[in-house]
Design an enzyme around this catalytic site. Structure first.
Site, mmCIF file in Angstrom:
data_model
loop_
_atom_site.group_PDB
_atom_site.id
_atom_site.type_symbol
_atom_site.label_atom_id
_atom_site.label_comp_id
_atom_site.label_asym_id
_atom_site.label_seq_id
_atom_site.Cartn_x
_atom_site.Cartn_y
_atom_site.Cartn_z
ATOM 1 N N GLU A 270 -9.318 20.971 93.142
ATOM 2 C CA GLU A 270 -9.207 21.973 94.206
ATOM 3 C C GLU A 270 -8.847 21.343 95.548
ATOM 4 O O GLU A 270 -9.424 21.661 96.580
ATOM 5 C CB GLU A 270 -10.517 22.779 94.316
ATOM 6 C CG GLU A 270 -10.841 23.519 93.024
ATOM 7 C CD GLU A 270 -12.060 24.408 93.121
ATOM 8 O OE1 GLU A 270 -12.031 25.501 92.541
ATOM 9 O OE2 GLU A 270 -13.049 24.003 93.765
ATOM 10 N N ASP A 343 -15.958 28.439 85.148
ATOM 11 C CA ASP A 343 -16.619 28.225 86.446
ATOM 12 C C ASP A 343 -17.810 29.162 86.643
ATOM 13 O O ASP A 343 -17.688 30.158 87.350
ATOM 14 C CB ASP A 343 -15.618 28.424 87.585
ATOM 15 C CG ASP A 343 -16.213 28.073 88.949
ATOM 16 O OD1 ASP A 343 -17.293 27.454 88.990
ATOM 17 O OD2 ASP A 343 -15.598 28.413 89.980
ATOM 18 N N GLU A 371 -23.358 32.575 92.866
ATOM 19 C CA GLU A 371 -21.993 32.760 93.372
ATOM 20 C C GLU A 371 -21.283 33.914 92.669
ATOM 21 O O GLU A 371 -20.547 34.672 93.281
ATOM 22 C CB GLU A 371 -21.199 31.463 93.190
ATOM 23 C CG GLU A 371 -19.735 31.584 93.557
ATOM 24 C CD GLU A 371 -18.945 30.319 93.295
ATOM 25 O OE1 GLU A 371 -17.712 30.357 93.462
ATOM 26 O OE2 GLU A 371 -19.546 29.279 92.908
#
Length: 679
Positions: A270, A343, A371
């Site tokens: 990323e 993820d 998240e």
């Protein structure tokens, strides 16, 4: 006032939640600190002093004797293991081969007392499943927390080293009580600044406070630090100047913090710099750092969360990247692997790296902070999810080679075993934003210590310590907790759907999301592939062939539509809308019923919670009640958004016995959240 009126007033007070207001700041330490127990220890150390003080103030039984011994039995339990024996009234003995073992034994004895499991003759032998049990803080040096939903960071970098927050010690105590023995203080998207002398002196202060509680400090480091801080022309891991810079920097850290644990690295992921910027491998990068840490006993935790832009299925990329490097890492390198291949999704199969790499130590990375599970607004108890992960059979060594056994040293004996959880802690008065989010912090510590504990046992312990031991409260609320993950999966992404979240913040649904120029694998359509012919991601041997990264018979099990678990159906298969499910419904109808079930489950949680008002304080009751209202509205938002959007492809009616949508799709597409509200 006569007695009858007094009684009525009393009963009204109890039923209206007039119990003493609580803000959640005491976590699972709500028992009174008024005991005056007799505690003796045969040695002295900072950790033993903590154990003695905790027992003196909280133990309500007879004398407790703490003793360090080096007999064979204790040595076999390892340096953190312990034995508790005796009876509460007549006296208790806690024995261990180390002072930390005595500290953990003391906390366990107090947990038995706080949960009312301290009666009769005690004979307890414990040792941890994993050697290193770490929290990863995604905390930045400016005080913000990436994916943090409980306010700003508890680390006050701007005040350190002069001013010390009392929270540091409370944090250490809470973690030690559940067996956590390490903490990575800063975000994996690391600022090089953490390695400057100014910040290392601040880190030293935190390390000194955590040390008596058995907690070592680790740091996330930026791979380009030699170039950025040292002024070198680059950060090539094979360059002698770069290697020297890291050796000198690591030496500087150990002079300040002699028991520094090591470093965590997110590289070539990323946009983060890494060894591949110099045509080197992940092993080259990790081994350079490992060599610098080796003389001090430090470790490198190298994250396997790596995926590159391209045509290959994102779920396959970490495996493809790291399998060729198996056996090429130094023995003080541990690869840190997220539980699933994408993820931290509400539900994923386990990453095929578990059981895939046999010559490299792997440490699971679990996400405590929610998240992808409603932030600190949704009540989602994660122990059931983590239990499913630990108990998943990799078949790497025949039947019974669970993820837990492949990582805790049972099957592949490496010098050290480890596990990490991404922390959900912030400066909110209740630490985690949602009172029930504390249970996930607690559950991570308990499972890292003993992954054979059940989700039921952990929820029971936590409720008894954090709220009340009244079974009229504990039993229904525990049931709510145990079904909460299943409910979230139902109202968000049932049947193996994944990553259909809103762009960037991952809070609400946005299956239609399309950002011009964005990478395909950052967009929901890449994952759901909805069209007139059906929905799902084909990862079979006829599709991306991700199934082949799993050992037989799992590969065949996932590949065959007849045996693939329905909870992962759309993860591994693209299926027509009228595909027949095992219960006789079509896929479209089943999808509708799953979303509807999720909504109904959350509404049931509201009813359960409202019935609990008389058992706990009003402040926490109202806080949780308010969050459940948000969760209930969000569940309807998810259901309507996903079903109305997917209906544009299926062309089929939502079954008529299901509650009708209350939103218009065009209105839902206009929803843009102000993230400040949710952080």
């Amino acid at each position: 006032m006569n007695r009858t009126v007094l009684y009525i007033v009393f009963w009204w007070c109890v039923s209206a939640g007039c119990l003493k207001a609580e803000d959640g700041s005491r976590l699972w330490f709500r028992a009174e600190m008024t005991a005056q127990a007799q505690v003796k220890a045969n040695r002295e150390s900072p950790a033993i002093s903590v154990a003695v003080e905790e027992l003196e103030k909280r133990w309500k039984g007879g004398a407790v004797h703490l003793s360090l011994h080096q007999n064979k039995k204790l040595r076999n339990l390892g340096k953190e293991g312990y034995v508790i024996s005796g009876e509460k009234q007549t006296g208790i003995h806690i024995q261990s081969a180390s002072d930390l073992g005595l500290l953990y034994g003391a906390y366990h004895l107090l947990r038995l007392q706080d949960t009312q499991n301290d009666n009769g003759a005690l004979q307890v032998e414990e040792s941890p499943a994993y050697d290193l049990r770490l929290l990863n803080h995604w905390d930045n040096l400016d005080g913000t927390v990436e994916r943090g939903y409980a306010g700003y960071s508890i680390w006050k970098w701007d005040e350190l080293p002069e001013k010390i927050s009392p929270r540091y010690k409370e944090y250490a105590r809470a973690n030690a009580s559940i067996g956590i023995n390490g903490t990575v203080l800063n975000n994996v998207n690391a600022s090089p600044g953490i390695l400057t002398g100014n910040y290392l002196r601040k880190v030293k202060v935190i390390a000194d406070i955590l040390r008596p509680y058995g907690i070592k400090v680790y740091l996330s480091v930026n791979f380009s630090s030699p170039q950025i801080l040292g002024g070198l022309s680059g950060s090539d891991p094979l360059d002698t100047g770069v290697r020297r810079w890291w050796r000198d920097k690591i030496g500087e850290i150990y002079r300040l913090i002699p028991d520094f644990g090591g470093v965590l690295v997110k590289a070539n992921s990323e946009g983060q710099p890494g060894p591949q910027d110099y045509d080197r491998t992940h092993a080259d990068g990790a081994n350079m750092l490992a060599d610098a840490l080796k003389p001090y006993g430090g470790i490198v935790m190298w994250r396997a969360f790596v995926y590159h832009p391209g045509d290959e299925d994102r779920a396959k990329q970490a495996y493809q990247e790291f399998i060729p490097l198996d056996g090429k890492f130094r023995d003080n390198v541990i690869l840190q692997v997220k539980n699933g291949p994408i993820d931290f999704q509400p539900r994923e199969p386990f990453s095929p790296l578990f059981g895939g790499m046999k010559n490299t130590a792997l440490m699971p990375e679990l996400q405590i902070t929610q998240e992808y599970l409603g932030f600190s607004n949704h009540l989602v108890f994660l122990a059931p999810q983590w239990k499913e992960f630990f108990e998943s059979d990799t078949y790497c060594n025949g039947k019974g080679a669970t993820v837990a056994k492949t990582t805790d040293g049972t099957i592949f004996p490496h010098p050290v075993s480890a596990i990490a959880g991404v922390a959900n802690i912030g400066e909110d008065i209740n630490w985690c934003g949602h009172h029930f989010a504390q249970a996930n912090w607690y559950a991570f510590g308990r499972l890292a210590w003993n992954c054979e504990l059940t989700a039921d046992e952990i929820a029971e312990e936590w409720l008894r310590m954090a709220f009340t031991r009244d079974q009229a409260f504990v039993t229904p609320v525990k049931e709510m907790m145990l079904h909460s993950w299943d409910a979230a999966v139902n109202y968000m992404m049932p049947l193996g759907l994944h990553h259909i979240f809103a762009w960037d913040h991952h809070y609400g649904p946005e299956p239609w999301c399309d950002i011009p120029g964005a990478r395909p694998d950052w967009l929901p359509r890449y994952y759901h592939n909805a069209g007139e012919k059906g929905i799902g991601f084909d990862r079979t041997t006829g599709g991306s062939d991700a199934v082949s990264q799993y050992h037989a018979p799992l590969k065949e099990y996932f590949n065959d539509i007849a045996t693939c678990p329905e909870d992962l159906l759309l993860w591994f298969h693209h299926l027509p809308w009228d595909h027949p499910m095992k219960n006789g419904r079509t896929l479209w109808d089943e999808l509708c019923y799953r979303y509807d079930t999720g909504v109904r489950q959350v509404r049931e949680f509201q009813k359960i919670w409202d019935r609990m008002e008389r058992y706990i304080d009003g402040e926490r009751f109202r806080h949780v009640q308010s969050r459940l209202k948000i969760q209930s509205r969000d569940a309807v938002w998810w259901k309507d958004a996903c079903l109305l959007y997917f209906q544009t492809y299926s062309g089929k009616p939502i079954p008529y016995d299901i509650e009708r949508p209350v939103h218009e799709l065009d209105d839902l597409k206009k929803v843009k959240l102000d993230l400040k509200h949710h952080h």
